[in-house]
Design a protein around this motif. Sequence first.
Motif, PDB file in Angstrom:
ATOM      1  N   LEU A 589     -13.240  -3.250  -8.260  1.00 36.04           N
ATOM      2  CA  LEU A 589     -14.232  -2.301  -8.771  1.00 36.04           C
ATOM      3  C   LEU A 589     -14.585  -1.244  -7.737  1.00 36.04           C
ATOM      4  O   LEU A 589     -14.964  -0.113  -8.088  1.00 36.04           O
ATOM      5  N   VAL A 590     -14.461  -1.588  -6.452  1.00 35.90           N
ATOM      6  CA  VAL A 590     -14.832  -0.649  -5.391  1.00 35.90           C
ATOM      7  C   VAL A 590     -13.629  -0.204  -4.576  1.00 35.90           C
ATOM      8  O   VAL A 590     -13.781   0.439  -3.537  1.00 35.90           O
ATOM      9  N   GLY A 591     -12.427  -0.545  -5.023  1.00 38.12           N
ATOM     10  CA  GLY A 591     -11.231  -0.069  -4.339  1.00 38.12           C
ATOM     11  C   GLY A 591     -10.698  -0.982  -3.265  1.00 38.12           C
ATOM     12  O   GLY A 591      -9.916  -0.552  -2.409  1.00 38.12           O
ATOM     13  N   ILE A 592     -11.086  -2.268  -3.257  1.00 42.02           N
ATOM     14  CA  ILE A 592     -10.545  -3.245  -2.309  1.00 42.02           C
ATOM     15  C   ILE A 592      -9.609  -4.161  -3.092  1.00 42.02           C
ATOM     16  O   ILE A 592     -10.059  -5.014  -3.859  1.00 42.02           O
ATOM     17  N   GLU A 593      -8.312  -3.981  -2.900  1.00 39.43           N
ATOM     18  CA  GLU A 593      -7.326  -4.670  -3.731  1.00 39.43           C
ATOM     19  C   GLU A 593      -6.836  -5.974  -3.132  1.00 39.43           C
ATOM     20  O   GLU A 593      -6.316  -6.829  -3.853  1.00 39.43           O
TER      21      GLU A 593
END
Length: 754
Positions: A589-593
């Motif tokens: 959701l916050v761009g930490i994959e």
Amino acid sequence: MSASSAPPRPPAPLPTPVPGVLGRVASFSFRRRWSVLALWIVAVVAAATASSLWGGSFSADYTVRGSDSRAATDLLKAHFPSQAGDTIDIAVRTAGPVTAQKAEVQQLLDGIRAVPHVAAVDDPFTSPGDVSQDGRTVLTHARLDVTNPVDMPKADAQRVIDLAVAASKGGTQVAVGGQSIDQAQQGAIGSEGIGLVAAALVLLLAFGSVVAAGLPILTAVLGLGVSASLVGVVAAITATPDWSTSLASMMGIGVGIDYVLLLVSRYRENLASGREPQEAVIATAETAGRSVLIAGTTVVISMLGLFGMGLSYMRGAALATIVAVLVVMLAAATAVPAMLGVVGRRVNSLRIPFTGRSRPGSTGLWVRWSRTVQRRPVVFAALGVAVLAVLALPLSTLRFGFPDSGNVPKDRQVRQEYDMAAAAFGKGANGPLLLAAELGTKGSTASLDRLTTALRSTEGVAAVTPATASPDGTTAVLTVVPTTGPQASATEDLVKRLRHSVVPTATRGTGDTVHVGGVTASAIDSTDDVSKRLPLLVAGVVGLSMLLLLVAFRSVVVAVKAAVMNLISIAAAYGVVSLVLQGGWAGKLVGIETATPLPAFIPVLMFAILFGLSMDYEVFLLSRMREWWVRTGDNSRAVSEGLAGTGRIITAAAAIMVAVFAAFVPAPDVILKVIGVGLASAILIDATVVRMLLVPAVMQLLGTRNWWIPASWDRRLPDPHIEGRPEFHLPEEELALTAAALPGQRTERTGAAV
């Protein structure tokens, strides 16, 4: 006429009360409004000029003084300058044997050598270990003449990227990595601007007036104009990381808007009660102004705790943030009264359609909510604790370490280079260990042969390069490639095993002193060092903040309760951060994959910031409760009126702060992203679960014990009258009601506080 029949003398007029320091400053600023505002404009220009003349460069040394990795770094800087500077990693993968395309590879490397600040480029065809076992990939390094990545101009780093992209054609893949490359691709997202726009929308909804909403924004812009420039001056005084500018701006905007929101809300209340604008400004300074002073002081105290960590980069970040908060406090005391003097009764002008006529003071919604909580305090207290406990559960999975290129999006050059190196040379190729040796025999590396043999037979070691002596023959360096990645716990175990057993055993009797260094080893040492110092920070900040609250609120219970609840809410925020860093649905959701470790200094930084900000809302709420407690002596009414009078303000302030911090979540830098997530979630938790649920429920349960303080302490401790000075901010009829409620206390308008 006898004395007994003489007409009674009229009562002597009560002396005119003298305002306190804050009231006098506010009165002066109100009367000299244009001069004060002009001085602030001059301050903005002066700060910008000072930054251009004396501003320093950003720098950060994340190594730990006295550590083994720091000793290795110092040796490399002194004897192997090319090893100590920043590097750009270059990975080339071909469809067939890479030696068949040697000319094309050399052409690429020659182009990179011609880029400014590139001091040298290693030849992968002569350096051992730079060609993969399958013969299709080479991994080499460009040595820069700058030691700090921020000193590498982005334009020059972009030239390297362009060369790599141009060389990627046919069956050839080229990717470049390193911190300077990462910074060149990050770009800017304008988080400060996003935060200000979001704050403006919240203020418009809260006040329903363009004028009232504009005052906090104007104050924040003034404060930001001064503090943002002064960060450069701070960088000239002490080592300051480049992310300090964003942190200081984040804090300055957030607390600045919050403080002015409180002041403007109280000013509108005072106008609504019939006061003239100047009287309303003085009354605001004597009540809400005191709360702002105490709240700002708690933030400063929390940030001062970072100085005790003994970390140079943390001192710079703390000092930059303290400057921003102090500037905001000064603006709240001077610029805000001046602006209120300009707008006067027009503070509610330019109303926004469909927002309704926002009424200052208590609202029916918050009165009803307060009474609901007070009727069932045990239920709501248990509910609040349960919510915080659930949020804190992921904390057990938190993993410390430094994020690397493997944690950035796959479309970035640094991630592509990271993956190519890991696939061709093993995961450890992205985090090699550098062993720096002080030679017992000058000019001879023969004594290190035994160490090299021992390293190659050590579990967890994939490869070891031969020892290379420095030009002066006093030092040598070996490169050890682990079998596991830089973030793996097995790599940390390998570093400790090398230091404690392998290296001491292999060098015994040789006269050589060997230090295990490199980026991976430095990260391990930094994490261990910060973890040891964290309890000192917590004890110092909590202790000083409790002392400040004890003095401000004249209550032992309030001080202890505030500290405990703040610690619980911070633990819940850490739990949210841990959940996001797992890289699952929450992380995406916050761009930490991918699963990402947390640098140990971030929880430290977050603790200092959050403890201070949490105390802000505590001060806002409790100062209003104490005001009613002093006036009525009724704890239930104090809790009810305090929550009703500040519920809307705290909700709006929290929404603004969440918006400001959340604006940093889209940042490409993982550190800023995590700080944004942590601070935004913490403020949301604190302003809802803690301030609106736990605090009123617990204070209702404790009753009059909330305000207990030993008599001897009460006499000896200074009293800042955080609840205000009734002779200024209460109308005559309310003073009479207070006198009736508390007949034993002095309520006459003589300057004595109730």
